[in-house]
Scaffold this active site. Structure first.
Site, PDB file in Angstrom:
ATOM      1  N   HIS A 136       0.827  -1.204   0.000  1.00  0.00           N
ATOM      2  CA  HIS A 136       0.000   0.000   0.000  1.00  0.00           C
ATOM      3  C   HIS A 136       0.862   1.254   0.000  1.00  0.00           C
ATOM      4  O   HIS A 136       1.932   1.284   0.617  1.00  0.00           O
ATOM      5  CB  HIS A 136      -0.992   0.001   1.173  1.00  0.00           C
ATOM      6  CG  HIS A 136      -0.401  -0.027   2.541  1.00  0.00           C
ATOM      7  ND1 HIS A 136      -0.138   1.112   3.253  1.00  0.00           N
ATOM      8  CD2 HIS A 136      -0.020  -1.059   3.343  1.00  0.00           C
ATOM      9  CE1 HIS A 136       0.346   0.787   4.450  1.00  0.00           C
ATOM     10  NE2 HIS A 136       0.447  -0.524   4.526  1.00  0.00           N
ATOM     11  N   ASP A 179      -0.200   4.362   1.035  1.00  0.00           N
ATOM     12  CA  ASP A 179      -0.513   5.370   2.057  1.00  0.00           C
ATOM     13  C   ASP A 179       0.247   5.114   3.349  1.00  0.00           C
ATOM     14  O   ASP A 179       0.725   4.004   3.598  1.00  0.00           O
ATOM     15  CB  ASP A 179      -2.024   5.412   2.345  1.00  0.00           C
ATOM     16  CG  ASP A 179      -2.553   4.140   2.995  1.00  0.00           C
ATOM     17  OD1 ASP A 179      -2.178   3.035   2.534  1.00  0.00           O
ATOM     18  OD2 ASP A 179      -3.329   4.240   3.963  1.00  0.00           O
ATOM     19  N   ASP A 201       6.260   1.451   6.517  1.00  0.00           N
ATOM     20  CA  ASP A 201       4.923   0.868   6.377  1.00  0.00           C
ATOM     21  C   ASP A 201       4.122   1.772   5.457  1.00  0.00           C
ATOM     22  O   ASP A 201       3.606   2.792   5.884  1.00  0.00           O
ATOM     23  CB  ASP A 201       4.281   0.755   7.758  1.00  0.00           C
ATOM     24  CG  ASP A 201       2.874   0.194   7.710  1.00  0.00           C
ATOM     25  OD1 ASP A 201       2.479  -0.331   6.660  1.00  0.00           O
ATOM     26  OD2 ASP A 201       2.163   0.294   8.724  1.00  0.00           O
ATOM     27  N   GLU A 225      -4.915   1.728   2.766  1.00  0.00           N
ATOM     28  CA  GLU A 225      -4.906   0.519   3.597  1.00  0.00           C
ATOM     29  C   GLU A 225      -4.998   0.866   5.073  1.00  0.00           C
ATOM     30  O   GLU A 225      -5.684   0.197   5.842  1.00  0.00           O
ATOM     31  CB  GLU A 225      -3.624  -0.288   3.341  1.00  0.00           C
ATOM     32  CG  GLU A 225      -3.624  -1.680   3.971  1.00  0.00           C
ATOM     33  CD  GLU A 225      -3.035  -1.754   5.378  1.00  0.00           C
ATOM     34  OE1 GLU A 225      -3.102  -2.822   5.981  1.00  0.00           O
ATOM     35  OE2 GLU A 225      -2.505  -0.731   5.889  1.00  0.00           O
ATOM     36  N   GLU A 226      -4.319   1.942   5.465  1.00  0.00           N
ATOM     37  CA  GLU A 226      -4.228   2.289   6.887  1.00  0.00           C
ATOM     38  C   GLU A 226      -5.581   2.685   7.478  1.00  0.00           C
ATOM     39  O   GLU A 226      -5.749   2.703   8.686  1.00  0.00           O
ATOM     40  CB  GLU A 226      -3.228   3.436   7.096  1.00  0.00           C
ATOM     41  CG  GLU A 226      -1.788   3.079   6.736  1.00  0.00           C
ATOM     42  CD  GLU A 226      -1.158   2.092   7.705  1.00  0.00           C
ATOM     43  OE1 GLU A 226      -1.813   1.693   8.684  1.00  0.00           O
ATOM     44  OE2 GLU A 226       0.001   1.717   7.470  1.00  0.00           O
ATOM     45  N   ASP A 232       4.013  -6.486   3.546  1.00  0.00           N
ATOM     46  CA  ASP A 232       3.579  -5.474   4.511  1.00  0.00           C
ATOM     47  C   ASP A 232       3.809  -5.952   5.945  1.00  0.00           C
ATOM     48  O   ASP A 232       3.207  -5.439   6.874  1.00  0.00           O
ATOM     49  CB  ASP A 232       2.082  -5.160   4.264  1.00  0.00           C
ATOM     50  CG  ASP A 232       1.625  -3.892   4.965  1.00  0.00           C
ATOM     51  OD1 ASP A 232       2.475  -3.093   5.375  1.00  0.00           O
ATOM     52  OD2 ASP A 232       0.401  -3.714   5.100  1.00  0.00           O
ATOM     53  N   HIS A 245       4.123   3.442  12.367  1.00  0.00           N
ATOM     54  CA  HIS A 245       3.143   4.488  12.689  1.00  0.00           C
ATOM     55  C   HIS A 245       3.662   5.535  13.662  1.00  0.00           C
ATOM     56  O   HIS A 245       2.882   6.260  14.266  1.00  0.00           O
ATOM     57  CB  HIS A 245       1.833   3.897  13.256  1.00  0.00           C
ATOM     58  CG  HIS A 245       1.126   2.976  12.302  1.00  0.00           C
ATOM     59  ND1 HIS A 245      -0.139   2.491  12.516  1.00  0.00           N
ATOM     60  CD2 HIS A 245       1.515   2.475  11.116  1.00  0.00           C
ATOM     61  CE1 HIS A 245      -0.490   1.712  11.509  1.00  0.00           C
ATOM     62  NE2 HIS A 245       0.489   1.679  10.647  1.00  0.00           N
TER      63      HIS A 245
HETATM   64 ZN   LIG Z   1       1.079  -1.530   6.267  1.00  0.00          ZN
END
Ligand SMILES: [Zn+2]
EC number: 3.4.11.4
Length: 421
Positions: free
Chosen positions: A88, A90, A151, A185-186, A208, A391
């Protein structure tokens, strides 16, 4: 036996790709009603299409929903299942992804990594256990004020580099390889508008996951539950023995949730939980949103029954008060699907070993694009991308682990060919 010399490849450009991609802000936004949720994600997706076309992925395209698709055509006479690699674009709404300044800490020697733009952000050797395996490696971090975006730009960079290497190394035999880059995705919308018919893959691997060598075939099964309390609203000046405040009843329900079990704070491994994520209301009406999680799908009902029983018991002490209890399926443990196609995991594990790592099967306390893809008809475990401390500002990834992920992709492609007729 590896006849394709994948492990002798030396000219990896995965770190260059990664450094380029993380500097593009692609944060998604759950409060947005558009798709993709933020237009800036397309800045990276467009670049990926340009780069895919430049390396020879002739059908690379960005569709109207922000998905990137591409094909590396088969170079074998065998009938090989069509395999897709997916990540992903994002980054998490939890931490800024604007003006990311990636820093390469070469030849890491076990020191604490102090990030220059905010010296209070320190990636400590003692707190980040996986750093112990990174001695001598080159570690990439952000500069202290943003997340890094490993990520999942590590996964994006790895797939891009694997595509380049597959095209430049025709001695690596493979079937049709599909590339898929998803937005959002997030915020749990990553596969809402994916066109699986257009993609045309039989099996997929999301890149991922976390630590090098890991592959995940198990996620939570997930429901959402919404509790709505209808109280009795009366002017506060005349409320004696009449008012039944929905706000206070909702607070009481939250206060009565179990704390030593069935909560995120008290569980780990495969234990499930019930977790309030939002509460809002007036005297008249209050709602509490919950997420319900467990690796065993049939435990969800049990957790929901327990939650409803608690709501019932508390509201019963307020005679004028009523409640509604609604649940909604969010995603299911992908293992239920993956167990029907054992070869997907067998090849994933073997590819990791061939790339020189000890393969480790893990389960995730969360979901992936792959959990939903698996139930949409594209069985899809999650392979490590190498990133850690997702994150947040302490996110890190090593160049060497990203190179291992690239090799793993190449071995997966080669193994599917090798095992086909
Ligand atoms: Zn991810």
């Amino acid at each position: 036996m590896d006849h394709s010399n994948i492990n002798t490849i030396k000219d990896f450009k995965v770190a260059d790709h990664f450094i380029r991609y993380v500097q593009i802000d692609t944060q998604s936004d759950a409060s947005s009603a558009t798709f993709p949720s933020t237009a800036k994600q397309l800045n990276l997706s467009k670049l990926l299409v340009e780069e895919l076309l430049a390396i020879g992925v002739k059908d690379a395209q960005l569709d109207q929903n922000g998905y990137v698709y591409g094909t590396i055509p088969s170079n074998t006479n065998k009938q090989v299942p069509v395999i897709c690699f997916c990540s992903h674009v994002d980054t998490s709404p939890d931490c800024s992804g604007k003006d990311v300044k990636p820093i390469i800490h070469t030849n890491y020697q076990g020191q604490d990594l102090v990030l220059p733009d905010d010296s209070s952000v320190v990636i400590r050797f003692t707190e980040h256990k996986d750093l112990a395996e990174q001695i001598g490696n080159d570690i990439i971090t952000a500069s202290g004020t943003t997340l890094l975006g490993a990520d999942d730009k590590a996964g994006v960079a790895e797939i891009m580099e694997a595509a380049r290497l597959l095209i430049n190394n025709p001695q690596i035999k493979h079937g049709d390889i599909k590339i898929l880059f998803t937005p959002d995705e997030e915020i749990g919308r990553g596969v809402d508008f994916v066109n699986l018919e257009h993609l045309g893959a039989q099996f997929a691997y999301t890149m991922d996951g976390e630590k090098a060598g890991t592959i995940e075939d198990e996620t939570f099964s997930a429901d959402a539950a919404k509790v709505t309390i209808h109280g009795v609203s009366v002017h506060p000046g005349f409320a004696k023995n009449k008012m039944q405040s929905a706000i206070k009843i909702a607070a009481k329900i939250v206060e009565s949730l179990p704390t030593d079990r069935l909560s995120p704070e008290s569980t780990s491994g495969k234990q499930g939980f019930v977790h309030p994520t939002n509460i809002s209301g007036t005297v008249e009406k209050a709602t509490i949103d919950f997420i319900v999680r467990d690796h065993a799908t049939n435990n969800l009902q049990q957790h929901e029954n327990e939650l409803e029983a608690l709501v019932k018991e508390i509201t019963a002490t307020y005679p004028g008060c009523t409640y509604t209890f609604e649940t909604k399926e969010q995603y299911r443990n992908m293992k239920e699907v993956l167990d029907q196609y054992p070869q997907i995991m067998e090849i994933g594990l073997e590819a990791i070993e061939r790339a020189g790592m000890k393969a480790e099967k893990r389960s995730i306390r969360g979901g992936t694009d792959g959990s939903r893809l698996s139930f949409m008809g594209l069985p899809c475990p999650n392979v490590f991308a190498g990133g850690h401390a997702f994150h947040g500002k302490m996110e890190w990834v090593s160049v060497q682990d990203m190179e291992k992920a690239v090799k793993t992709i190449l071995h997966i492609a080669a193994l599917w060919e090798e095992k086909s007729n």
